[in-house]
Design a protein around this motif. Structure first.
Motif, PDB file in Angstrom:
ATOM      1  N   LEU A  79       6.558  79.722 -33.205  1.00 19.90           N
ATOM      2  CA  LEU A  79       5.723  80.921 -33.197  1.00 19.90           C
ATOM      3  C   LEU A  79       5.183  81.186 -34.598  1.00 19.90           C
ATOM      4  N   LEU A  80       3.885  81.060 -34.761  1.00 18.70           N
ATOM      5  CA  LEU A  80       3.238  81.277 -36.059  1.00 18.70           C
ATOM      6  C   LEU A  80       2.623  82.661 -36.031  1.00 18.70           C
ATOM      7  N   ASN A  81       3.291  83.614 -36.695  1.00 13.96           N
ATOM      8  CA  ASN A  81       2.839  84.986 -36.495  1.00 13.96           C
ATOM      9  C   ASN A  81       2.692  85.842 -37.751  1.00 13.96           C
ATOM     10  N   SER A  82       2.722  85.254 -38.939  1.00 18.09           N
ATOM     11  CA  SER A  82       2.536  86.103 -40.120  1.00 18.09           C
ATOM     12  C   SER A  82       1.723  85.398 -41.191  1.00 18.09           C
ATOM     13  N   ARG A  83       1.053  86.189 -41.990  1.00 17.46           N
ATOM     14  CA  ARG A  83       0.290  85.667 -43.120  1.00 17.46           C
ATOM     15  C   ARG A  83       1.219  84.989 -44.119  1.00 17.46           C
ATOM     16  N   GLU A  84       2.404  85.545 -44.277  1.00 13.99           N
ATOM     17  CA  GLU A  84       3.369  84.971 -45.216  1.00 13.99           C
ATOM     18  C   GLU A  84       3.769  83.550 -44.813  1.00 13.99           C
ATOM     19  N   SER A  85       3.896  83.318 -43.520  1.00 15.80           N
ATOM     20  CA  SER A  85       4.227  81.974 -43.029  1.00 15.80           C
ATOM     21  C   SER A  85       3.109  80.991 -43.348  1.00 15.80           C
TER      22      SER A  85
END
Length: 96
Positions: free
Chosen positions: A16-22
């Motif tokens: 699950l790719l769900n943040s800008r930080e990731s």
């Protein structure tokens, strides 16, 4: 031949790719590598949020311009491809 960096997105971040930080974390791996060709493998990734895609795209463009890096996306499902296209289309519009 230019050096190739293979990055498994699933192994680095998960399914699950769900943040800008990731997205920034993923691109930091590119920044810290001498490779000119980067292959992102999206195998086993099930979801990409709009915020992740937006940040990923912005940083991809920045690294392409700054370091002339070639990016390749492999094994991405239709939803991932669609999200990346949507973000690409909205960021490529000319301001009036």
């Amino acid at each position: 031949m230019k050096a190739l960096l293979n990055i498994s997105v699933f192994e680095e971040i998960g399914n699950l790719l769900n943040s800008r930080e990731s997205a920034t974390s993923l691109m930091d791996k590119v920044r810290n590598s001498p490779c000119q060709v980067v292959e992102f493998n999206f195998s086993k990734v099930e979801f990409m949020s709009r915020s992740f895609a937006d940040q990923f795209y912005k940083e991809k463009i920045e690294l392409t311009k700054e370091y002339n890096i070639l990016f390749e996306m492999v094994d991405a499902n239709e939803e991932i491809i669609h999200m990346l296209r949507v973000v690409s289309n909205t960021q490529n519009k000319v301001d009036r």
